[in-house]
Write a protein that holds these residues in place. Sequence first.
Motif, PDB file in Angstrom:
ATOM      1  N   ALA A  17     -11.981  40.723  -3.538  1.00 42.68           N
ATOM      2  CA  ALA A  17     -11.636  39.425  -2.957  1.00 42.68           C
ATOM      3  C   ALA A  17     -12.854  38.552  -2.763  1.00 42.68           C
ATOM      4  O   ALA A  17     -12.752  37.395  -2.436  1.00 42.68           O
ATOM      5  N   SER A  18     -14.045  39.133  -2.956  1.00 41.84           N
ATOM      6  CA  SER A  18     -15.263  38.365  -2.709  1.00 41.84           C
ATOM      7  C   SER A  18     -15.816  37.697  -3.964  1.00 41.84           C
ATOM      8  O   SER A  18     -16.914  37.174  -3.943  1.00 41.84           O
ATOM      9  N   SER A  19     -15.076  37.728  -5.076  1.00 43.88           N
ATOM     10  CA  SER A  19     -15.671  37.243  -6.322  1.00 43.88           C
ATOM     11  C   SER A  19     -14.721  36.331  -7.093  1.00 43.88           C
ATOM     12  O   SER A  19     -14.399  36.625  -8.250  1.00 43.88           O
ATOM     13  N   LEU A  20     -14.261  35.284  -6.483  1.00 47.29           N
ATOM     14  CA  LEU A  20     -13.442  34.305  -7.191  1.00 47.29           C
ATOM     15  C   LEU A  20     -14.351  33.469  -8.080  1.00 47.29           C
ATOM     16  O   LEU A  20     -15.298  32.839  -7.613  1.00 47.29           O
ATOM     17  N   GLU A  21     -14.063  33.457  -9.368  1.00 51.48           N
ATOM     18  CA  GLU A  21     -14.914  32.754 -10.317  1.00 51.48           C
ATOM     19  C   GLU A  21     -14.755  31.240 -10.200  1.00 51.48           C
ATOM     20  O   GLU A  21     -13.685  30.735  -9.884  1.00 51.48           O
ATOM     21  N   PHE A  22     -15.853  30.529 -10.488  1.00 52.50           N
ATOM     22  CA  PHE A  22     -15.806  29.071 -10.559  1.00 52.50           C
ATOM     23  C   PHE A  22     -15.297  28.671 -11.944  1.00 52.50           C
ATOM     24  O   PHE A  22     -16.079  28.446 -12.878  1.00 52.50           O
ATOM     25  N   ARG A  23     -13.988  28.630 -12.081  1.00 53.61           N
ATOM     26  CA  ARG A  23     -13.370  28.185 -13.318  1.00 53.61           C
ATOM     27  C   ARG A  23     -11.948  27.740 -12.998  1.00 53.61           C
ATOM     28  O   ARG A  23     -11.489  27.839 -11.851  1.00 53.61           O
ATOM     29  N   TYR A  24     -11.246  27.246 -14.014  1.00 53.62           N
ATOM     30  CA  TYR A  24      -9.866  26.801 -13.818  1.00 53.62           C
ATOM     31  C   TYR A  24      -8.919  27.973 -14.064  1.00 53.62           C
ATOM     32  O   TYR A  24      -8.812  28.479 -15.179  1.00 53.62           O
ATOM     33  N   HIS A  25      -8.257  28.388 -13.003  1.00 50.92           N
ATOM     34  CA  HIS A  25      -7.320  29.508 -13.088  1.00 50.92           C
ATOM     35  C   HIS A  25      -5.915  28.970 -13.344  1.00 50.92           C
ATOM     36  O   HIS A  25      -5.472  28.019 -12.684  1.00 50.92           O
ATOM     37  N   ASN A  26      -5.195  29.599 -14.269  1.00 46.89           N
ATOM     38  CA  ASN A  26      -3.834  29.142 -14.541  1.00 46.89           C
ATOM     39  C   ASN A  26      -2.883  29.568 -13.428  1.00 46.89           C
ATOM     40  O   ASN A  26      -3.280  30.272 -12.492  1.00 46.89           O
ATOM     41  N   THR A  27      -1.642  29.154 -13.536  1.00 46.69           N
ATOM     42  CA  THR A  27      -0.682  29.373 -12.450  1.00 46.69           C
ATOM     43  C   THR A  27      -0.457  30.853 -12.173  1.00 46.69           C
ATOM     44  O   THR A  27      -0.370  31.266 -11.012  1.00 46.69           O
ATOM     45  N   ALA A  28      -0.365  31.670 -13.226  1.00 44.24           N
ATOM     46  CA  ALA A  28      -0.174  33.111 -13.019  1.00 44.24           C
ATOM     47  C   ALA A  28      -1.366  33.723 -12.295  1.00 44.24           C
ATOM     48  O   ALA A  28      -1.207  34.576 -11.410  1.00 44.24           O
ATOM     49  N   GLU A  29      -2.567  33.305 -12.641  1.00 45.28           N
ATOM     50  CA  GLU A  29      -3.767  33.831 -11.992  1.00 45.28           C
ATOM     51  C   GLU A  29      -3.838  33.398 -10.526  1.00 45.28           C
ATOM     52  O   GLU A  29      -4.222  34.197  -9.658  1.00 45.28           O
ATOM     53  N   VAL A  30      -3.484  32.163 -10.262  1.00 43.76           N
ATOM     54  CA  VAL A  30      -3.483  31.682  -8.876  1.00 43.76           C
ATOM     55  C   VAL A  30      -2.502  32.495  -8.044  1.00 43.76           C
ATOM     56  O   VAL A  30      -2.801  32.914  -6.909  1.00 43.76           O
ATOM     57  N   GLN A  31      -1.326  32.723  -8.596  1.00 39.59           N
ATOM     58  CA  GLN A  31      -0.318  33.514  -7.882  1.00 39.59           C
ATOM     59  C   GLN A  31      -0.834  34.904  -7.561  1.00 39.59           C
ATOM     60  O   GLN A  31      -0.695  35.388  -6.420  1.00 39.59           O
ATOM     61  N   GLU A  32      -1.439  35.555  -8.530  1.00 43.46           N
ATOM     62  CA  GLU A  32      -1.955  36.907  -8.297  1.00 43.46           C
ATOM     63  C   GLU A  32      -3.118  36.911  -7.315  1.00 43.46           C
ATOM     64  O   GLU A  32      -3.247  37.828  -6.493  1.00 43.46           O
ATOM     65  N   TYR A  33      -3.942  35.885  -7.379  1.00 45.73           N
ATOM     66  CA  TYR A  33      -5.054  35.796  -6.429  1.00 45.73           C
ATOM     67  C   TYR A  33      -4.534  35.649  -4.998  1.00 45.73           C
ATOM     68  O   TYR A  33      -4.995  36.341  -4.078  1.00 45.73           O
ATOM     69  N   LEU A  34      -3.559  34.768  -4.808  1.00 43.13           N
ATOM     70  CA  LEU A  34      -3.011  34.554  -3.465  1.00 43.13           C
ATOM     71  C   LEU A  34      -2.347  35.822  -2.938  1.00 43.13           C
ATOM     72  O   LEU A  34      -2.480  36.163  -1.752  1.00 43.13           O
ATOM     73  N   LYS A  35      -1.663  36.537  -3.817  1.00 45.35           N
ATOM     74  CA  LYS A  35      -1.032  37.787  -3.387  1.00 45.35           C
ATOM     75  C   LYS A  35      -2.081  38.828  -3.011  1.00 45.35           C
ATOM     76  O   LYS A  35      -1.914  39.574  -2.039  1.00 45.35           O
ATOM     77  N   ALA A  36      -3.177  38.860  -3.762  1.00 47.51           N
ATOM     78  CA  ALA A  36      -4.249  39.810  -3.459  1.00 47.51           C
ATOM     79  C   ALA A  36      -4.909  39.482  -2.127  1.00 47.51           C
ATOM     80  O   ALA A  36      -5.202  40.372  -1.316  1.00 47.51           O
ATOM     81  N   VAL A  37      -5.157  38.195  -1.875  1.00 43.27           N
ATOM     82  CA  VAL A  37      -5.737  37.787  -0.601  1.00 43.27           C
ATOM     83  C   VAL A  37      -4.812  38.167   0.543  1.00 43.27           C
ATOM     84  O   VAL A  37      -5.248  38.683   1.586  1.00 43.27           O
ATOM     85  N   ASN A  38      -3.526  37.945   0.363  1.00 44.92           N
ATOM     86  CA  ASN A  38      -2.560  38.288   1.401  1.00 44.92           C
ATOM     87  C   ASN A  38      -2.542  39.787   1.681  1.00 44.92           C
ATOM     88  O   ASN A  38      -2.428  40.221   2.834  1.00 44.92           O
ATOM     89  N   ARG A  39      -2.681  40.596   0.624  1.00 43.95           N
ATOM     90  CA  ARG A  39      -2.735  42.052   0.821  1.00 43.95           C
ATOM     91  C   ARG A  39      -4.022  42.460   1.541  1.00 43.95           C
ATOM     92  O   ARG A  39      -4.004  43.281   2.456  1.00 43.95           O
ATOM     93  N   ASN A  40      -5.141  41.890   1.111  1.00 46.86           N
ATOM     94  CA  ASN A  40      -6.438  42.305   1.643  1.00 46.86           C
ATOM     95  C   ASN A  40      -6.709  41.794   3.048  1.00 46.86           C
ATOM     96  O   ASN A  40      -7.517  42.382   3.783  1.00 46.86           O
ATOM     97  N   TYR A  41      -6.055  40.678   3.413  1.00 47.25           N
ATOM     98  CA  TYR A  41      -6.276  40.073   4.739  1.00 47.25           C
ATOM     99  C   TYR A  41      -4.934  39.839   5.429  1.00 47.25           C
ATOM    100  O   TYR A  41      -4.643  38.754   5.921  1.00 47.25           O
ATOM    101  N   SER A  42      -4.123  40.887   5.468  1.00 47.17           N
ATOM    102  CA  SER A  42      -2.751  40.745   5.959  1.00 47.17           C
ATOM    103  C   SER A  42      -2.677  40.360   7.432  1.00 47.17           C
ATOM    104  O   SER A  42      -1.690  39.760   7.878  1.00 47.17           O
ATOM    105  N   SER A  43      -3.712  40.651   8.214  1.00 46.53           N
ATOM    106  CA  SER A  43      -3.660  40.341   9.651  1.00 46.53           C
ATOM    107  C   SER A  43      -3.866  38.861   9.939  1.00 46.53           C
ATOM    108  O   SER A  43      -3.475  38.378  11.007  1.00 46.53           O
TER     109      SER A  43
END
Length: 447
Positions: A17-43
């Motif tokens: 979760a500490s390495s989000l790249e500086f680039r344009y992420h497509n919609t599928a990638e954004v969705q997976e990133y948000l889900k990963a953040v939610n899992r890793n920081y659920s509190s």
Amino acid sequence: MPTLMLFLCLGTLVSRASSLEFRYHNTAEVQEYLKAVNRNYSSITHLHSIGKSVEGRNLWVLILGKFPTKHKIGIPEFKYVGNMHGNEVVGRVLLLKLIEYLTQGYLSDPVVTHLLNSTRIHILPSMNPDGFEASNRNCLYSQGRFNKHGVDLNRNFPDAFVQNDKGEHELEVWAVMDWLKSEPFVLSANLHGGAVVASYPYDNSNGGKVELQRGSSIAPDNDVFIYLAKAYSFSHNYMHNGQSCYGSTVFKDGITNGYYWYPLQGGMQDYNYIWGQCLEITLELSCCKYPPEKELPGLWDDNKDALLAYMKLVHLGVKGQVLYSDGTPVENAIVEVEGRKNLCPFKTNINGEYYRLLLPGNYTFKVTIPSQEAMMETLYIPYGPDMYSALKHNFIFQRSRNSSPDVTPSTESCVSKLRNQEAGRSAALLASHLTVLLLLALGRFLL
């Protein structure tokens, strides 16, 4: 093979979760990133969709805060909205980086910790994912501004200055309108590109009856809007310099009244303010709408402090509840500030809560509830953002059966317009349902 490659790409994106790249992420990638953040920081996070785009893509919102899943009395609601125009992509990138910055900084960075403990922050990285997917990387003239129906979403909201609005709004717009009804938002900003300026309401005008002054359309809370816009522009690395883009308008202090810049009908910031009781400004963050990826780290550095400083301003002014003396909250009590005649008066929510963003000073409040004499009270309001809390003040009513309600004409007018909107939406849905039934009937006949 394409599916496998996408999986590997997503794995790289969200493995840490500490390495989000500086680039344009497509919609599928954004969705997976948000889900990963939610899992890793659920509190401290909660992920949900407020609706779908025309092409069926989810409009994902990540909520961050000490109490992410539900509104708590006294904790104000804040939101950022990005990528309303699909080809204006900087805001989308910055909001993903902001999510990373907030989650990583909680309990280690004092500013981030205070923000998340005192505020419930909602981030919608992309309001127009269909437009983003259709866009190309042209700096100024790329396609993708509009949604799949070819509609500019920032011209599609109900407009208080326009008569006979038929309620014909896009799915993405309805999603945001319903979102505003579901949360008592206090402060907001929507992120755009193509200029470098903070624009504030009004975007439209009724032709000069009250609000039109020297080419600007002046809202009742104009002083607060100017302060909000300047707070962003002067916290930004250079927005306050008022530099023009490609020889266009030069903005003093990096801010502008929306109508003064150019009149805009059906804009989202006016809708937020008039009907949502949420003060919103529009942030134009880059001359180039779709800048090269190598410029993204610099754009984050230019905006990071401003994004944080603006969120703190949700703690301006005063907040509290309207209650009966036995502690029962009063819903839909009207809380007015003398000298500020809002087109739609600010009302309390189901908890009897009110929030009024105001600069430091003395203000007289008029609080009106059914079957009671209106209450008048003068308060001195200090500067709250440094303490991450607005002034707390409750208005307490004794129950009475003898007084008549004090309802202002503006309330009735506002309610009437809102009912017309809902009627238009219902009619549109009914027409859609009838069309489906007719097609089914025709199909049976042809069979």
